[in-house]
Design an enzyme around this catalytic site. Structure first.
Site, PDB file in Angstrom:
ATOM      1  CG  LEU A 187      -1.941  -1.188   1.238  1.00 50.59           C
ATOM      2  CD1 LEU A 187      -2.834  -1.107   2.474  1.00 50.59           C
ATOM      3  CD2 LEU A 187      -2.813  -1.250  -0.020  1.00 50.59           C
ATOM      4  CG  ASP A 195       4.650   2.693  -4.323  1.00 48.55           C
ATOM      5  OD1 ASP A 195       4.005   2.336  -5.331  1.00 48.55           O
ATOM      6  OD2 ASP A 195       5.036   1.896  -3.450  1.00 48.55           O
ATOM      7  CB  ALA A 249       2.564   7.081   2.710  1.00 48.43           C
TER       8      ALA A 249
HETATM    9  O1  PMV Z   1       4.485  -3.045  -2.671  1.00 47.38           O
HETATM   10  P1  PMV Z   1       4.732  -1.599  -2.830  1.00 47.38           P
HETATM   11  O2  PMV Z   1       3.720  -0.721  -2.160  1.00 47.38           O
HETATM   12  O3  PMV Z   1       6.138  -1.209  -2.489  1.00 47.38           O
HETATM   13  O4  PMV Z   1       4.538  -1.271  -4.398  1.00 47.38           O
HETATM   14  C1  PMV Z   1       5.523  -1.667  -5.306  1.00 47.38           C
HETATM   15  C2  PMV Z   1       5.121  -1.436  -6.750  1.00 47.38           C
HETATM   16  C3  PMV Z   1       6.109  -2.064  -7.748  1.00 47.38           C
HETATM   17  O5  PMV Z   1       5.570  -1.846  -9.056  1.00 47.38           O
HETATM   18  C4  PMV Z   1       6.237  -3.545  -7.528  1.00 47.38           C
HETATM   19  C5  PMV Z   1       7.487  -1.417  -7.647  1.00 47.38           C
HETATM   20  C6  PMV Z   1       7.597  -0.022  -8.236  1.00 47.38           C
HETATM   21  O6  PMV Z   1       8.575   0.661  -7.892  1.00 47.38           O
HETATM   22  O7  PMV Z   1       6.765   0.371  -9.051  1.00 47.38           O
END
Ligand code: PMV
Length: 305
Positions: free
Chosen positions: A98, A144, A103
């Site tokens: 998330l 993110d 954040a």
């Molecule tokens: O799992 P999270 O919230 O860190 O999201 C990562 C998203 C990815 O596409 C897997 C990595 C990125 O940097 O985009």
């Protein structure tokens, strides 16, 4: 003059295209209301206290702890400032897909900017938070930090400015936690290795995710939730073929679909973390959430922060 100030960074849900976005494919994300707030106050020395974790960090470029290195990097962006103490309230589960680390970064930068009277747009703030994210994820795509800063629904392609998507109506999502922790850095490395090992398969998979992102955007704009659900299901299959699912995530997707979800998938890095399911409307989302044997919440997405 330095004031006491509060900053905020929201969490995010990736609807389509996680992992593929690291490799240049567009992805669609939604900022959520849950997130991280930080209060910055003038103090004797710089420190960062995260309330729910009961820990305090100091800026240190040579620390073993990524958080101390990231904190140092962000503070070094502000010349001639007084020492600041930050108290951070994290309302997102870490390692859950998330966007918790992004954040935190966004909320800290927002708090410093406000405390020091620095004027910066949310888009610029999100872009600066990529420097923070790099300490945690190695090669973050940037989705993110931008989704956290901007909120709303976004289409994002690496190294391009994010584009807002206006949905025809509200979109109700159910997010459920598998209870397993996800490690983004490890999962991104796993996927990169798999793609490098099968270039032809990788090209086809990335092309398909690109088509799914285009289809998802059209479905969001026209309010075609059935089509959007089908995209989510197909994206889940691709993520599964990359070994990013777990028995627990599979069970959650099945339970959500049995409760009538229009689509369900892993969201974020996978290998643990959260599942997201698409509901037809608000009450339906509550029913799906109630039917899941997991900690879950309902999120209405699509409105700009
Ligand atoms: O799992 P999270 O919230 O860190 O999201 C990562 C998203 C990815 O596409 C897997 C990595 C990125 O940097 O985009």
């Amino acid at each position: 003059m330095t004031n006491t100030a509060m900053g905020f960074g929201g969490g995010k849900i990736i609807l389509v295209g996680e992992h593929a976005v690291v490799h240049g494919t567009p992805a669609i994300a939604a900022g959520i209301r849950r997130g991280v707030s930080s209060i910055a106050r003038p103090a004797d020395q710089d420190s960062l206290h995260v309330e729910p974790w009961g820990r305090t960090w100091r800026p240190n470029a040579k620390s073993e702890e990524p958080l101390e290195r990231a904190f140092e990097r962000i503070l070094s962006r502000y010349a001639d400032r007084p020492p600041l103490r930050f108290v951070v309230r994290v309302a997102l589960p870490p390692g859950a897909g998330l966007g918790c680390s992004a954040a935190i970064g966004v909320s800290l930068i927002d708090a410093i900017d406000k405390a020091l009277g620095v004027a910066r747009s949310r888009a610029e703030l999100g872009a600066l938070a990529l420097e923070w994210e790099r300490f945690f994820h190695g090669d973050p795509s940037g989705i993110d930090n931008l989704a956290s800063a901007l909120g709303g629904l976004l289409c994002y392609r690496r190294s391009s400015p994010p584009r807002r998507i206006s949905p025809k109506g509200s979109i109700f999502l159910v997010v459920a936690h598998s209870g397993q922790r996800s490690n983004t850095k490890e999962m991104v490395a796993r996927v990169s290795q798999r793609l490098a090992g099968s270039p032809e398969w990788a090209r086809r998979a990335l092309d398909e995710v690109k088509t799914l992102a285009i289809d998802a955007e059209a479905a969001i704009r026209s309010g075609d939730l059935i089509a959007l659900g089908a995209v989510l299901n197909r994206n889940h299959e691709i993520l599964r073929s990359l070994n990013l699912s777990t028995n627990r995530l599979e069970a959650l997707c099945r339970e959500a679909r049995s409760a009538g979800a229009l689509g369900a998938k892993i969201t974020g890095a996978g290998g643990g973390g959260c599942m997201v399911a698409l509901a037809a409307e608000a009450e339906h989302a509550d029913r799906i959430s109630g039917a899941l044997a997991a900690e879950s919440f309902v999120e209405e997405v699509g409105r700009a922060a």
